[in-house]
Motif scaffolding. Structure first.
Motif, PDB file in Angstrom:
ATOM      1  N   ILE A   1      -7.281   5.344   0.511  1.00  0.00           N
ATOM      2  CA  ILE A   1      -7.659   4.128   0.897  1.00  0.00           C
ATOM      3  C   ILE A   1      -9.428   4.013   0.828  1.00  0.00           C
ATOM      4  CG2 ILE A   1      -8.448   2.109   2.890  1.00  0.00           C
ATOM      5  CD1 ILE A   1      -5.850   1.594   1.647  1.00  0.00           C
TER       6      ILE A   1
ATOM      7  N   TRP B   1       0.814  -1.311   0.088  1.00  0.00           N
ATOM      8  CA  TRP B   1      -0.103  -0.201   0.027  1.00  0.00           C
ATOM      9  C   TRP B   1       0.731   1.240  -0.339  1.00  0.00           C
ATOM     10  CZ3 TRP B   1      -3.630  -2.662   3.948  1.00  0.00           C
ATOM     11  CH2 TRP B   1      -4.517  -3.094   3.307  1.00  0.00           C
TER      12      TRP B   1
ATOM     13  N   GLY C   1      -5.498   2.140  -2.677  1.00  0.00           N
ATOM     14  CA  GLY C   1      -5.720   0.799  -1.970  1.00  0.00           C
ATOM     15  C   GLY C   1      -7.099   0.500  -1.764  1.00  0.00           C
TER      16      GLY C   1
ATOM     17  N   ALA D   1      -9.058  -1.808   1.124  1.00  0.00           N
ATOM     18  CA  ALA D   1      -8.950  -2.624   2.367  1.00  0.00           C
ATOM     19  C   ALA D   1     -10.240  -3.500   2.365  1.00  0.00           C
ATOM     20  CB  ALA D   1      -8.771  -1.847   3.591  1.00  0.00           C
TER      21      ALA D   1
ATOM     22  N   THR E   1     -12.599   0.906   1.333  1.00  0.00           N
ATOM     23  CA  THR E   1     -12.790  -0.131   2.068  1.00  0.00           C
ATOM     24  C   THR E   1     -14.217  -0.791   1.542  1.00  0.00           C
ATOM     25  OG1 THR E   1     -14.260   1.173   3.606  1.00  0.00           O
ATOM     26  CG2 THR E   1     -12.368   0.881   4.137  1.00  0.00           C
TER      27      THR E   1
ATOM     28  N   ALA F   1      -3.423   2.266   7.056  1.00  0.00           N
ATOM     29  CA  ALA F   1      -3.044   2.276   5.522  1.00  0.00           C
ATOM     30  C   ALA F   1      -3.409   3.703   5.073  1.00  0.00           C
ATOM     31  CB  ALA F   1      -4.147   0.950   5.159  1.00  0.00           C
ATOM     32  N   ALA F   2      -4.523   4.112   5.714  1.00  0.00           N
ATOM     33  CA  ALA F   2      -4.853   5.593   5.111  1.00  0.00           C
ATOM     34  C   ALA F   2      -3.678   6.555   5.145  1.00  0.00           C
ATOM     35  CB  ALA F   2      -5.959   6.164   5.895  1.00  0.00           C
TER      36      ALA F   2
END
Length: 967
Positions: free
Chosen positions: A666, A641, A647, A649, A668, A660-661
């Motif tokens: 990101i 990532w 990305g 998730a 989801t 991850a953010a």
């Protein structure tokens, strides 16, 4: 935006290396000068100091300095065991002779070896301890360099003169600081086994950083044989899914316990629990005990805190006991759970803190036990040197203060306050430990934020992985077949970059590593014993060996439908899709062919585990532009990532999404699920605990149901059987995953449906079994433990070998029912009669046949001739029915013979009243089989009986009849 890792310019790197060298020199001067100057001042005042203990390292021939603290009690215990084999060594040595032998008997194995070689004497111990102290110092020198390399400190390239100087200074600082550290020196002067544990822990840290996790576990296992609190590292490893470390631990502990059992018997292992419980209740008031127990004992003036007693402990005080238990739970929980999701070498932080917590949380931790703080001090010091980390104000001063307090002997001024409330200052080392704990937590958090907000350890590691990967085994790369390529929708212009998709936990709601592992255990139980050997060779080898032996049907796996729909939509838009997974290529290729969605597959090969940094390197090799999107689900995907354009998730935890953010934009994808706790409770099959009501049958038959003592024993047996049975149910669910997914009802079980991760099941099994054993040991007779062990072993044999064997399986099922009755008899000390055992055998055989007949009936309705994993055919149903009905009626015959026997007249005043039980049983058995024949029996028959109103009514009438027959 450039995707290349930032490279520190040469002038900047040289400047930073020079700064590190200056700070290390200043730190070394601080350690040496404080040790020397304070030592001289204390020496002039007639007090002991670090210099006294440093002198002891080199004066080996002075008989007054021969260490005895650990070895004298251990030799006394060894002599006792040799002179009085079979007797309770702890009762004789610890409780009667008041010799503080506080170690498990496994700690005597090195003494046995020394005695065999004729070197069992204190002088030999002294020389061995000196070797371990020097090994600890050398290990700290290596550990400083390993940690500095892990943190990517500048100035660590061996081809540069300045870098060689930095390495020499760091290593020399680690060596010198260890030999000036009072807990290490005092452990040697006293002759403490702790010098062995210090060395083992330091080298375990090195092994962890070098990814030698099996070796790390083995070193911890050797420590566990000496001090049991080190066994907490097994739970630490299991909670993180680190099975290589757990296997290394077991590879040392299991043989060690086996050898000790052969030499001394198993009884001392159980007797040792009395010592641990006693120490936990009392502890030590003596000022050298640097724990909450010692602090509270001293505050309450509960015992002499100035003079050491070799024979007595602090008196029992409920406040001290409660404070000890609560603080132990808090420290142990923090050590086990903090940074549980770290991976690889990043676990070194949690590992060092766990060692600190497991020591501080013990009831008794002397000053010389705190040599285990050294790796944590090294971590804090090196993180402060890391470039880019925003250091808290006064961090260096706080670290120096903590080291000064922990590393020097300072009792002489604070002991003057022993009789005052200010005796809390006698716990200065305990407070220094808390300072270090807090500092490491703060610094690692800031270092993590630095690494994620800019070029840091992660990006440098990625670049390194890509370069190193040039000479490493290549991952498996499979291109789309021409036939599949022809099915791909045409796209005149490729607008979107390629989308790389993770497999385990993302596209799949399961994990192929565990799927194949449980498949191997199910199909080849004896071959599964080789798993620790394969794991010692790395995860890539483990996955390759499992893939060679276990076939997985892609159609029988559980897919995330939301992800599948997203991928189908992307493919229809003409986007390039690549399956990028750490699963073995044999499984990944089969899944890609089954789905027909992917243009390419990147997967683990026999020599490389394609995870994290290695996966990123493989992706970059396929995308020269460096622009791609990635779908993942957990911490292992952070590295990918960080380099991705965007990305996604999938079903990730809130913590993973937040982190991850910070790495890339990101999105989801969340699948609605029931709360995990409810899913776990469902996986434990608590409704099946109704079968454990059979433990109350001996109470009912023996007319003791109203007695409090036996009733409480039966309740404890009920809970112990329930916990043990739940562990077996979880194992059964994991072994039967493919069959359960094809079953009309069992497919909804949490593990089969993918609602619970499989590694959680692998943790639940030993946890539930351990809870069952602990409950049995603490509350029930030893004979019950034997019945419970027989039940567990029989259940394991049934699941692994007998479930697909005709007749054998129902015989074992009937035996498992009977074992519950026998377990209730052993728990309540009621001897079961011949009549009860004979009645149980026939009745439970009938009920086992009910269970098999209902399964075959379900297969018949589905148009199948056989249930998967079973040896019966639907054509066998008449035979099963015949055997089951006959066995049920034989149980009624046994009951009739019992009622007519002379024994009944001696027990019951009105035995003729019992005859009504026989027609009631005939009615109930006939009704059960009629329900089964009609396809209405969907549950275990015992569970059915506990829920069915007719069964409950008949049971109530029978109970009333038994009571009436006594009057």
């Amino acid at each position: 935006m450039s995707m290349q890792p930032a490279i520190t310019s040469l002038p900047t790197g040289v400047h930073r290396a020079g700064r590190i060298q200056r700070v290390v020199v200043l730190a070394l001067l601080f350690v040496v000068l404080t040790t020397g100057l304070l030592g001289l001042a204390l020496h002039r005042g007639g007090h002991a100091s670090n210099l006294t203990d440093i002198q002891n390292l080199f004066v080996l021939e002075n008989p007054d300095l021969v260490p005895v603290d650990s070895w004298d009690p251990m030799i006394a215990a060894l002599n006792w065991l040799h002179d009085r084999p079979g007797e309770n060594v702890y009762e004789g040595v610890f409780f009667q002779q008041h010799i503080k032998f506080q170690y498990p008997v496994t700690s005597l194995l090195p003494l046995e070896a020394m005695q065999a070689f004729g070197i069992l004497n204190l002088a030999a111990f002294e020389r061995i301890n000196l070797m371990f102290v020097l090994a600890t110092a050398a290990g700290m020198a290596i550990l400083m360099l390993e940690m500095a390399a892990w943190l990517r400190l500048p100035g660590l390239r061996p081809d540069q003169r300045d870098d060689r100087l930095t390495q020499v200074l760091l290593g020399g600082f680690g060596f010198a600081a260890t030999l000036c550290f009072y807990p290490v020196l005092k452990a040697f002067s006293l002759g403490q086994v702790q010098v062995w544990l210090n060395a083992a822990f330091v080298f375990a840290c090195i092994a962890l950083l070098r990814d030698r996790r099996a070796l790390c576990g083995a070193l911890l296992g050797a420590s566990t044989l000496m001090k049991p609190q080190m066994s907490l590292f097994l739970a630490w490893a299991v909670l993180r899914g680190d099975w290589r470390m757990a296997a290394g631990w077991a590879a040392v502990v299991v043989p060690g316990v086996a050898v000790a059992t052969l030499l001394y018997g198993f009884a001392p292992m159980i007797d040792y629990l009395d010592v641990l419980l006693f120490i936990g209740r009392h502890g030590e008031s003596y000022h050298v005990n640097q724990t909450v127990n010692g602090l509270v004992n001293r505050l309450l003036h509960n015992g002499n805190n100035l003079d050491w007693s070799a024979e007595a402990f602090a008196p029992y005080h409920p406040v001290v006991h409660i404070a000890t238990q609560l603080s132990g739970i808090a420290f142990f929980a923090f050590g086990l759970l903090w940074r549980r999701r770290d991976r690889g070498a990043d676990r070194i932080v949690a590992f060092a803190i766990a060692g600190l917590c497991f020591t501080t949380g013990s009831p008794v931790a002397w000053v010389h036990h705190y040599g285990i703080l050294l790796p944590a001090f090294a971590l804090a010091f090196l993180i402060l040197l890391a470039p880019g980390v925003r250091r808290p104000a006064g961090a260096f001063a706080l670290l120096a203060t903590a080291y000064f307090l922990a590393g020097n002997l300072l009792f002489w001024p604070v002991n003057a306050l022993a009789a005052t409330p200010l005796n809390i200052l006698q716990s200065y080392l305990f407070f220094a430990t808390l300072m270090l704990l807090g500092l490491v937590c703060v610094l690692t958090g800031r270092h993590d934020r630095t690494a994620t907000s800019g070029p840091g350890r992660g990006e440098a590691a990625e670049g390194g992985a890509a370069v190193a990967g040039a000479s490493a085994p290549a991952p498996n790369v499979a291109a789309l077949t021409p036939a599949a390529e022809a099915e791909r929708p045409a796209s005149p212009v490729a607008v979107e970059p390629p989308l790389f998709v993770d497999l385990d936990g993302t596209l799949l709601r399961t994990d192929l590593l565990y799927e194949s592992l449980f498949g191997l255990i199910k199909a080849r139980p004896w071959t599964a014993l080789l798993v620790p050997v394969w794991l010692a060779g790395g995860k890539a080898r483990l996955k390759a060996e499992l893939a060679r032996r276990v076939d997985i049907d892609p159609a029988g796996l559980v897919y995330n439908q939301a992800v599948l729909e997203r991928l189908q939509a992307e493919r229809e838009r003409g986007r390039r899709l690549v399956l990028a997974t750490a699963a073995h290529h044999r499984y990944a290729d089969a899944i890609a062919r089954h789905l027909g969605l992917f243009d390419q597959v990147l997967a683990s090969s026999d020599g490389i585990n394609l995870k994290s940094e290695r996966k990123l390197a493989a992706i970059r090799a396929q995308v020269p532009s460096g622009v791609f999107d990635y779908i993942g689900n957990d911490e292992a995907d952070y590295a990918v990532w960080r380099a991705a354009r965007r990305g996604i998730a999938v079903d990730a935890s809130a913590a993973v999404v937040r982190h991850a953010a910070t790495l890339c934009p990101i999105e989801t994808i969340a699948t609605p699920r029931r709360p995990r706790l409810l899913l776990i409770l469902r996986a434990l099959r608590l409704h099946q605990w109704l079968k454990n009501l059979l433990v109350f049958v001996p109470l009912l038959a023996g007319q003791k149901l109203g007695e409090i003592g036996p009733a409480l024993q039966a309740v404890a047996a009920f809970l112990a059987f329930g916990l043990c049975a739940s562990s077996i149910y979880v194992l059964n669910d994991l072994l039967d995953l493919p069959a359960d997914r094809r079953h009309p009802r069992k497919c909804r079980r949490p593990f089969a449906a993918g609602d619970l991760p499989l590694d959680l099941g692998l943790s639940l099994i030993p946890g539930l079994l351990l809870a069952s054993v602990v409950l049995s040991v603490l509350t029930l007779p030893p004979l019950f433990l034997a019945a419970l062990a027989t039940y567990a072993a029989s259940s394991l044999f049934y699941n692994l070998f007998a479930k697909n064997r005709v007749i054998w399986d129902v015989m074992l099922l009937a035996g498992l029912y009977s074992l519950r009755v026998l377990g209730g008899a052993t728990a309540t000390a009621i001897v079961p009669s011949f009549w009860l055992l004979a009645f149980s055998m026939f009745l439970f055989l009938s009920l086992a046949m009910v269970k098999r007949y209902s399964e075959m009936d379900s297969m018949l309705k589905l148009g199948l001739g056989q249930a998967e994993g079973r040896g019966y055919l639907t054509a066998d149903m008449p035979v099963l029915q015949s055997i089951g009905v006959s066995a049920g009626f034989l149980s009624v015959l046994v009951m009739a013979l019992y009622i007519n026997s002379p024994e009944v007249g001696r027990i019951y005043d009105q035995p003729q009243a019992l005859w009504i039980i026989c027609p009631l049983l005939l009615f109930w058995i006939g009704r059960v089989w009629l329900q089964t024949h009609r396809g209405l029996m969907h549950d275990d028959p015992v569970v059915f009986a506990a829920r069915d109103k007719w069964s409950l009514a008949i049971g109530l009438v029978c109970a009333v009849v038994l009571v009436f027959g006594r009057t």
